[in-house]
Design a protein around this motif. Sequence first.
Motif, PDB file in Angstrom:
ATOM      1  N   ARG A  41      40.347  37.557  37.482  1.00  0.00           N
ATOM      2  CA  ARG A  41      40.655  37.733  36.068  1.00  0.00           C
ATOM      3  C   ARG A  41      42.097  37.370  35.719  1.00  0.00           C
ATOM      4  NH1 ARG A  41      40.337  43.084  34.563  1.00  0.00           N
ATOM      5  NH2 ARG A  41      40.446  43.710  36.717  1.00  0.00           N
ATOM      6  N   LEU A  42      42.809  36.751  36.677  1.00  0.00           N
ATOM      7  CA  LEU A  42      44.182  36.283  36.467  1.00  0.00           C
ATOM      8  C   LEU A  42      45.182  37.415  36.245  1.00  0.00           C
ATOM      9  CD1 LEU A  42      43.371  33.337  34.062  1.00  0.00           C
ATOM     10  CD2 LEU A  42      43.488  33.283  36.548  1.00  0.00           C
ATOM     11  N   ARG A  43      44.860  38.601  36.700  1.00  0.00           N
ATOM     12  CA  ARG A  43      45.792  39.729  36.591  1.00  0.00           C
ATOM     13  C   ARG A  43      46.783  39.704  37.753  1.00  0.00           C
ATOM     14  NH1 ARG A  43      43.606  40.132  32.307  1.00  0.00           N
ATOM     15  NH2 ARG A  43      42.436  41.831  31.434  1.00  0.00           N
ATOM     16  N   ARG A  44      46.446  38.910  38.791  1.00  0.00           N
ATOM     17  CA  ARG A  44      47.247  38.890  40.001  1.00  0.00           C
ATOM     18  C   ARG A  44      47.105  37.525  40.652  1.00  0.00           C
ATOM     19  NH1 ARG A  44      46.936  40.466  45.554  1.00  0.00           N
ATOM     20  NH2 ARG A  44      48.574  41.973  45.882  1.00  0.00           N
ATOM     21  N   VAL A  45      48.201  37.009  41.172  1.00  0.00           N
ATOM     22  CA  VAL A  45      48.171  35.780  41.959  1.00  0.00           C
ATOM     23  C   VAL A  45      48.212  36.212  43.418  1.00  0.00           C
ATOM     24  CG1 VAL A  45      49.406  33.652  42.540  1.00  0.00           C
ATOM     25  CG2 VAL A  45      49.342  34.450  40.171  1.00  0.00           C
ATOM     26  N   PRO A  46      47.270  35.750  44.216  1.00  0.00           N
ATOM     27  CA  PRO A  46      47.249  36.191  45.616  1.00  0.00           C
ATOM     28  C   PRO A  46      48.441  35.641  46.397  1.00  0.00           C
ATOM     29  CG  PRO A  46      45.635  34.462  45.280  1.00  0.00           C
ATOM     30  CD  PRO A  46      46.192  34.805  43.928  1.00  0.00           C
ATOM     31  N   ASN A  47      48.806  36.364  47.451  1.00  0.00           N
ATOM     32  CA  ASN A  47      49.865  35.849  48.312  1.00  0.00           C
ATOM     33  C   ASN A  47      49.314  34.665  49.116  1.00  0.00           C
ATOM     34  OD1 ASN A  47      48.494  36.811  50.641  1.00  0.00           O
ATOM     35  ND2 ASN A  47      49.555  38.770  50.536  1.00  0.00           N
ATOM     36  N   LEU A  48      50.179  33.990  49.827  1.00  0.00           N
ATOM     37  CA  LEU A  48      49.779  32.780  50.547  1.00  0.00           C
ATOM     38  C   LEU A  48      48.678  33.059  51.564  1.00  0.00           C
ATOM     39  CD1 LEU A  48      50.121  29.785  51.149  1.00  0.00           C
ATOM     40  CD2 LEU A  48      52.020  30.396  52.665  1.00  0.00           C
ATOM     41  N   GLU A  49      48.792  34.126  52.304  1.00  0.00           N
ATOM     42  CA  GLU A  49      47.779  34.443  53.315  1.00  0.00           C
ATOM     43  C   GLU A  49      46.411  34.642  52.670  1.00  0.00           C
ATOM     44  OE1 GLU A  49      46.869  37.761  56.757  1.00  0.00           O
ATOM     45  OE2 GLU A  49      48.935  37.455  56.116  1.00  0.00           O
ATOM     46  N   THR A  50      46.366  35.340  51.558  1.00  0.00           N
ATOM     47  CA  THR A  50      45.102  35.568  50.858  1.00  0.00           C
ATOM     48  C   THR A  50      44.559  34.265  50.288  1.00  0.00           C
ATOM     49  OG1 THR A  50      45.738  37.840  50.342  1.00  0.00           O
ATOM     50  CG2 THR A  50      43.991  36.865  48.994  1.00  0.00           C
ATOM     51  N   ALA A  51      45.424  33.438  49.712  1.00  0.00           N
ATOM     52  CA  ALA A  51      44.990  32.146  49.167  1.00  0.00           C
ATOM     53  C   ALA A  51      44.391  31.276  50.272  1.00  0.00           C
ATOM     54  CB  ALA A  51      46.157  31.442  48.489  1.00  0.00           C
ATOM     55  N   LEU A  52      45.031  31.273  51.430  1.00  0.00           N
ATOM     56  CA  LEU A  52      44.495  30.496  52.545  1.00  0.00           C
ATOM     57  C   LEU A  52      43.179  31.076  53.050  1.00  0.00           C
ATOM     58  CD1 LEU A  52      47.828  29.736  54.441  1.00  0.00           C
ATOM     59  CD2 LEU A  52      46.433  28.131  53.102  1.00  0.00           C
ATOM     60  N   ALA A  53      43.044  32.388  53.009  1.00  0.00           N
ATOM     61  CA  ALA A  53      41.774  33.009  53.400  1.00  0.00           C
ATOM     62  C   ALA A  53      40.659  32.598  52.438  1.00  0.00           C
ATOM     63  CB  ALA A  53      41.919  34.534  53.435  1.00  0.00           C
ATOM     64  N   TYR A  54      40.968  32.517  51.141  1.00  0.00           N
ATOM     65  CA  TYR A  54      39.979  32.023  50.176  1.00  0.00           C
ATOM     66  C   TYR A  54      39.549  30.597  50.551  1.00  0.00           C
ATOM     67  CZ  TYR A  54      40.316  35.737  46.600  1.00  0.00           C
ATOM     68  OH  TYR A  54      40.230  36.915  45.895  1.00  0.00           O
ATOM     69  N   GLU A  55      40.515  29.785  50.961  1.00  0.00           N
ATOM     70  CA  GLU A  55      40.189  28.416  51.367  1.00  0.00           C
ATOM     71  C   GLU A  55      39.234  28.419  52.563  1.00  0.00           C
ATOM     72  OE1 GLU A  55      42.494  24.635  53.312  1.00  0.00           O
ATOM     73  OE2 GLU A  55      43.405  25.509  51.520  1.00  0.00           O
ATOM     74  N   VAL A  56      39.477  29.284  53.516  1.00  0.00           N
ATOM     75  CA  VAL A  56      38.605  29.388  54.688  1.00  0.00           C
ATOM     76  C   VAL A  56      37.204  29.843  54.278  1.00  0.00           C
ATOM     77  CG1 VAL A  56      38.206  30.664  56.846  1.00  0.00           C
ATOM     78  CG2 VAL A  56      40.496  29.805  56.303  1.00  0.00           C
ATOM     79  N   ILE A  57      37.132  30.829  53.430  1.00  0.00           N
ATOM     80  CA  ILE A  57      35.838  31.386  53.009  1.00  0.00           C
ATOM     81  C   ILE A  57      35.017  30.370  52.233  1.00  0.00           C
ATOM     82  CG2 ILE A  57      34.740  33.105  51.497  1.00  0.00           C
ATOM     83  CD1 ILE A  57      37.241  34.928  52.214  1.00  0.00           C
TER      84      ILE A  57
END
Length: 119
Positions: A41-57
């Motif tokens: 919902r754009l209330r938060r920008v994930p940190n780099l580790e989380t963003a990379l985990a999204y890429e993996v998923i």
Amino acid sequence: METKRLQNYLRTFRKRTGLSQDEIAFLLGCQSGSKVSRCERLRRVPNLETALAYEVIFRVPVRELFAGLFEKVERKTIRRVGQLARKLHNSKGDRFSERKLEALAVAVREAGKVLRQRQ
């Protein structure tokens, strides 16, 4: 005509996988789906580790998952690249100025290619 991109496509890709926010949260190592919800919902920008985990998923590059945010960052960065290039060009150059200017020119050329492809 250039289409406006969403800040992120997390919800889109989560829905395609059929996974719930709680299931994604588990994969991210979070306690509950509330963190996933805030990112979607754009209330938060994930940190780099989380963003990379999204890429993996989702098996989708971060720059595509966060396409709108990427384009915003890209525009701002390219603007600063131009400012720095002008500053280097106008200053008394040291022995590294040419190398710096070439690196900045490559960045601008590559960004220009991408921008033209989007149009």
